[in-house]
Design an enzyme around this catalytic site. Structure first.
Site, PDB file in Angstrom:
ATOM      1  N   HIS A 115      10.757  -6.341 -20.367  1.00 13.57           N
ATOM      2  CA  HIS A 115      10.485  -6.729 -21.759  1.00 13.57           C
ATOM      3  C   HIS A 115      11.763  -7.255 -22.436  1.00 13.57           C
ATOM      4  O   HIS A 115      12.420  -6.510 -23.174  1.00 13.57           O
ATOM      5  CB  HIS A 115       9.939  -5.529 -22.547  1.00 13.57           C
ATOM      6  CG  HIS A 115       8.487  -5.259 -22.331  1.00 13.57           C
ATOM      7  ND1 HIS A 115       7.479  -5.893 -23.038  1.00 13.57           N
ATOM      8  CD2 HIS A 115       7.862  -4.430 -21.472  1.00 13.57           C
ATOM      9  CE1 HIS A 115       6.298  -5.458 -22.637  1.00 13.57           C
ATOM     10  NE2 HIS A 115       6.495  -4.567 -21.676  1.00 13.57           N
ATOM     11  N   CYS A 141       5.761  -8.910 -18.763  1.00 14.31           N
ATOM     12  CA  CYS A 141       5.112  -7.665 -18.319  1.00 14.31           C
ATOM     13  C   CYS A 141       3.668  -7.920 -17.865  1.00 14.31           C
ATOM     14  O   CYS A 141       3.468  -8.516 -16.822  1.00 14.31           O
ATOM     15  CB  CYS A 141       5.217  -6.586 -19.393  1.00 14.31           C
ATOM     16  SG  CYS A 141       4.937  -4.937 -18.709  1.00 14.31           S
ATOM     17  N   GLU A 177      12.046  -9.105 -24.967  1.00 15.10           N
ATOM     18  CA  GLU A 177      11.924  -9.111 -26.439  1.00 15.10           C
ATOM     19  C   GLU A 177      12.383  -7.780 -27.036  1.00 15.10           C
ATOM     20  O   GLU A 177      12.712  -7.713 -28.216  1.00 15.10           O
ATOM     21  CB  GLU A 177      10.486  -9.459 -26.853  1.00 15.10           C
ATOM     22  CG  GLU A 177       9.476  -8.323 -26.890  1.00 15.10           C
ATOM     23  CD  GLU A 177       9.025  -7.826 -25.519  1.00 15.10           C
ATOM     24  OE1 GLU A 177       9.517  -8.359 -24.502  1.00 15.10           O
ATOM     25  OE2 GLU A 177       8.197  -6.891 -25.466  1.00 15.10           O
TER      26      GLU A 177
END
Ligand SMILES: [Mn+2]
Length: 238
Positions: free
Chosen positions: A209, A105, A211
């Site tokens: 993202h 990001c 994660e």
């Protein structure tokens, strides 16, 4: 021996913060993650670089547009100049030493700026007909498509030409750094992934993202696994 990977943190007036999904993802992929604060003395970065086998630039607020030679427009959000300074120096040192770099990001934007590129300060006011890139949906939920270019690292990770990703950004890459190529785009042609053009270093940036997604969508964990594998190889001197 597991690779040691530094992760940069968000900063505010009196704290450094990192969502735990970042280090859980790296731990799950076989690394020992360590958190990197925004040091007062940017020279400390030079001491740190030798201790790390890889670096992950995490998400966060906007970059100071002065870092790519622009004055702020109205659509620019919050900035943290101290964090920018530390991260730019860290990225340039890692690139010079050909140590693996991964950005998520804000991280993809940071890498691009540190290596000589520029950003849209606000895609909604600077580009026409953009999709919704600041989703109002659960953070793990993929909301827009991206197209992965064939014969790229990102394509080899996912083994397909189209995937769905989440999206939490209002900035994006404008001019690419000379050492980078765009390897994924959304339907409105926003750059969603980059990698390096030379073969002997490892630079990967993604605008979404992973994660936040990897626990529900296992294919996203492969990004962390591939990055950790490169860090482990670098550590072994391969
Ligand atoms: Mn997006």
């Amino acid at each position: 021996m597991k690779p040691t990977i530094g992760i940069t943190c968000s900063v505010d007036e009196d704290s450094a913060r990192l969502n735990d999904a970042y280090y859980r993802a790296l731990e799950g992929a076989g690394a020992v993650p360590v958190l990197i604060p925004a040091y007062s003395d940017s020279e400390n970065i030079l001491e740190l670089v030798g201790l790390l086998d890889g670096v992950l630039f995490s998400g966060g607020v906007d970059l100071d547009p002065h870092s790519y030679g622009e004055e702020p427009i109205k659509g620019l959000g919050q900035i943290t100049p101290n964090r920018d300074e530390i991260e730019i120096k860290l990225c340039q040192q890692f690139f010079k030493l050909k140590k693996p770099i991964f950005g998520i990001c804000r991280g993809i934007q940071l890498i691009n700026v540190a290596l000589g590129g520029s950003l849209y300060q606000d895609i909604y006011s600077q580009r026409q007909n953009v999709l919704k890139h600041s989703q109002d949906a659960p953070s793990y939920h993929p909301t827009h498509k991206i197209h992965l270019i064939e014969n790229t690292f990102i394509h080899s990770v996912f083994q397909k030409s189209e995937i769905l990703v989440n999206s939490f950004h209002h900035q994006a890459i404008k001019n690419l750094a000379p050492v980078l190529k765009a390897t994924a785009h959304s339907e409105d042609n926003v750059i969603e992934a980059v990698e390096n053009t030379d073969m002997d270093s490892f630079v990967l940036g993604v605008q979404w993202h992973p994660e936040r997604m990897f626990q529900k969508y296992r294919e996203q964990a492969r990004l962390f696994e591939a990055f950790v594998e490169r860090c482990a190889s670098r550590k072994r001197g391969i």
